[in-house]
Motif scaffolding. Structure first.
Motif, PDB file in Angstrom:
ATOM      1  N   GLU A 180      39.257  10.675  55.775  1.00 17.58           N
ATOM      2  CA  GLU A 180      39.696  11.345  54.549  1.00 17.58           C
ATOM      3  C   GLU A 180      40.823  12.338  54.810  1.00 17.58           C
TER       4      GLU A 180
ATOM      5  N   THR B 174      34.028   9.632  58.679  1.00 23.18           N
ATOM      6  CA  THR B 174      34.434   9.533  57.276  1.00 23.18           C
ATOM      7  C   THR B 174      35.339  10.703  56.931  1.00 23.18           C
ATOM      8  N   SER B 175      34.964  11.867  57.427  1.00 21.42           N
ATOM      9  CA  SER B 175      35.770  13.038  57.109  1.00 21.42           C
ATOM     10  C   SER B 175      37.127  12.985  57.813  1.00 21.42           C
ATOM     11  N   SER B 176      37.202  12.449  59.050  1.00 27.91           N
ATOM     12  CA  SER B 176      38.549  12.394  59.651  1.00 27.91           C
ATOM     13  C   SER B 176      39.417  11.362  58.946  1.00 27.91           C
TER      14      SER B 176
ATOM     15  N   ALA C  45      35.294   2.405  63.082  1.00 32.62           N
ATOM     16  CA  ALA C  45      35.035   2.804  61.697  1.00 32.62           C
ATOM     17  C   ALA C  45      36.029   2.133  60.748  1.00 32.62           C
TER      18      ALA C  45
ATOM     19  N   SER D 254      35.351  -0.377  57.570  1.00 32.80           N
ATOM     20  CA  SER D 254      35.787  -0.121  56.197  1.00 32.80           C
ATOM     21  C   SER D 254      36.705  -1.242  55.697  1.00 32.80           C
TER      22      SER D 254
ATOM     23  N   MET E  61      28.480   4.808  57.777  1.00 32.46           N
ATOM     24  CA  MET E  61      29.448   5.340  58.755  1.00 32.46           C
ATOM     25  C   MET E  61      29.170   6.819  59.046  1.00 32.46           C
ATOM     26  N   ASP E  62      29.369   7.193  60.274  1.00 32.09           N
ATOM     27  CA  ASP E  62      29.269   8.557  60.771  1.00 32.09           C
ATOM     28  C   ASP E  62      30.033   9.525  59.852  1.00 32.09           C
ATOM     29  N   LYS E  63      29.357  10.650  59.490  1.00 40.13           N
ATOM     30  CA  LYS E  63      29.975  11.601  58.555  1.00 40.13           C
ATOM     31  C   LYS E  63      31.289  12.181  59.077  1.00 40.13           C
ATOM     32  N   GLU E  64      31.281  12.480  60.372  1.00 38.57           N
ATOM     33  CA  GLU E  64      32.467  13.091  60.975  1.00 38.57           C
ATOM     34  C   GLU E  64      33.667  12.139  60.894  1.00 38.57           C
TER      35      GLU E  64
END
Lengths: 361, 361
Positions: free
Chosen positions: B10, B6-8, B351, B355, B1-4
């Motif tokens: 989180e 994943t961070s949103s 995303a 998940s 998954m795209d890092k950005e």
């Protein structure tokens, strides 16, 4: 009691039943559209809610509404009737937690679903199915109580004010229930702790909060610490304690054909009531030993229960609880006559006080 | 998954946790002001809600909000975080009904209170106290979820729209839970009935309704049968089924160190999943007999579970369920790219879909 008052109380009861009947019919249509397997759920909850019940909480809400100087419409009664669904949740879960077999002379919900499991020769353990069904029917009743209140048709202001009281009431109820369950785990009885439980389970949940709920639906702009709600607390809290003390007496001395519970149920269960805590405080050492040996024995005979009743009465605890009830009732009735309460509502509040403490079931 | 992304995701999880932390601290202050005996209740619920959990329902609500073309404020996140309290009720009651010993690698609530009873050498039966505590902590979590939603600070319009969806969601949840419990009593497994349960318990409760909740909080004027909610259903319902099918696989093949549940838990419990219904449909007569003999046996050894896994895989049911998951995921992702959904929300929805179905716990 005055005939006219008896008849107005009966009219409120009928109106509450009518609203519940209508609501439950709608929910039956919806649930059975999901799956026919939900029919026994609808049957059981209709039976529970429409066959019996004193409608105490809606009646106190009605009285609170009148105390604010107004007369409830059908919409308002619908909102107040939702309290019966909350109470159904409390009783269904209570009977499950206590392992009580009956409620109002019929099998408790967990026992009823246990029987359905056996009759249908279903797979698995009947007791586990009965317990699971009781958890879920209680949950559903809790959710329905909310749904019925939200959709009663109240104005925005009344609904918002009602939700504030209603949320506090439900949190207090669950806290009181937990303290009650926990009390059974204490080594010793305690008058003080049992009175605190009575205050949360009966004073607040059964009487004070329903009164407040009705009052804020009628008059949503009033402050939560304003005069009307304070006076209703002054009437409701002692009355709630008196109500619980009457319950304590009925739990030991009540007539099973009237209470719908087995004779001496609280003795068999070893329930930590104010009455029993006082009895143990006052009892002579041999009497206390006898009581402590038998309390919580589920196989007590009718004859033994009769003997224990005599011991309890002879300690003087029964007379003391009766005196306490009288004192609390007087306190409550004085508050009911405060000038903060609309004149029309006063006889209604006095009549409800009498019916809450001079009852046989 | 795209890092950005994943961070949103989180970031949303952290914000949800922060709101829950704040809410639970307020409730702890209030409950412990009633009685210190309520401290273990607060401890247990804080531990349950703050230590772990995927925050799926608030995440889908967040996605639904974004789908309506807006970005949630702290107030909106507070309202959505309340779904975690509802889920806590569902899990606490579920573990009690199933007799599950653990949740997320820790003792289930009824087991935890059973231990407290033993440690405190309290009177009475530890199991009965544990069960009663689980009933009441679940009830309290349910009431809190409502209270947190009511007090999040939403506008009148958003709150009213949210309550409509929220009530429907909770009624569907309880209906789905009952059907699930009842299914365990059926003589035969059924793919069709298990799919219906997956639809109510996961499709609607876990995904569709949280999406709708977020969408109507963002845009309360839209119709319940309008385009946005319909497209969110087209995305959410198949995804929910896929989510449940993944759960079925994890319940049998999951790694206990990751799932926090014992290996092969669903086999020991004899759970009526779509996967097992398909397995039994496809199995040869001798394989079916072997499975039927062992399903629901709580004492299955790890070795026997390994053998049963092989039998299940060899029927082809695992491959078929994986194919079904893929098909449902594709259907869901196509809906996520509908023009009715705000462009910003689309990668977030995709995303989340990944998940939900490509997870190991």
């Amino acid at each position: 009691m005055d005939k006219e008052l008896t008849s107005s109380i009966e009219k409120v009861r009928s109106a509450v039943k009518e609203e519940l009947t209508h609501y439950l019919a709608e929910q039956r249509d919806y649930l059975t559209s999901i799956a026919s397997e939900l029919i026994p759920v609808c049957d059981a909850l209709e039976d529970y809610l429409l066959e019996g019940g004193k409608r105490l909480r809606p009646l106190f809400a009605y009285a609170g509404f009148m105390a604010a100087g107004a007369t409830p419409t059908r919409t308002d009664i619908r909102a107040m009737a939702s309290l019966e669904l909350l109470q159904a949740c409390a009783l269904i879960h209570d009977d499950l937690m206590d392992g009580s077999d009956t409620r109002r002379g019929k099998p408790a919900i967990h026992r009823h679903f246990e029987s359905l499991h056996r009759q249908g020769s279903m797979s698995g353990v009947p007791e586990q199915f009965g317990a699971a069904a009781a958890v879920l029917l209680g949950d559903l009743a809790l959710v329905w109580s909310d749904h019925m209140l939200h959709n009663a048709g109240l104005s925005h202001e009344s609904l918002m004010a009602a939700l504030r009281i209603h949320d506090e009431m439900r949190i207090e109820l669950m806290a009181g229930q937990y303290l009650d369950v926990r009390e059974a785990g204490e080594k010793e009885f305690s008058v003080e702790r049992s009175l605190r439980i009575a205050r949360y389970k009966s004073g607040k949940y059964t009487i004070e909060r329903p009164l407040h709920l009705g009052a804020v639906i009628a008059s949503p702009a009033q402050s939560e610490h304003g005069q009307l709600l304070n006076v209703l607390s002054a009437y409701g809290l002692p009355l709630g304690e008196a109500f619980q003390l009457r319950d304590d007496l009925l739990g030991i001395f009540g007539d099973p054909t009237v209470t719908g519970k087995p004779a001496g149920d609280d003795l068999r269960e070893g329930k930590r009531t104010v009455l029993m805590a006082m009895t143990l405080e006052k009892a002579s050492a041999p009497a206390r030993r006898e009581l402590q040996r038998d309390l919580g024995n589920p196989t007590l005979t009718v004859q033994r229960i009769e003997e224990l009743r005599t011991i309890i009465t002879e300690t003087g605890a029964v007379a003391e609880v009766e005196k306490l009830i009288e004192g609390l009732a007087t306190e409550s009735k004085i508050a009911a006559q405060s000038s903060a309460i609309a004149a029309d509502a006063q006889p209604f509040l006095l009549a409800l006080a009498d019916s809450a403490i001079r009852r046989s079931h």
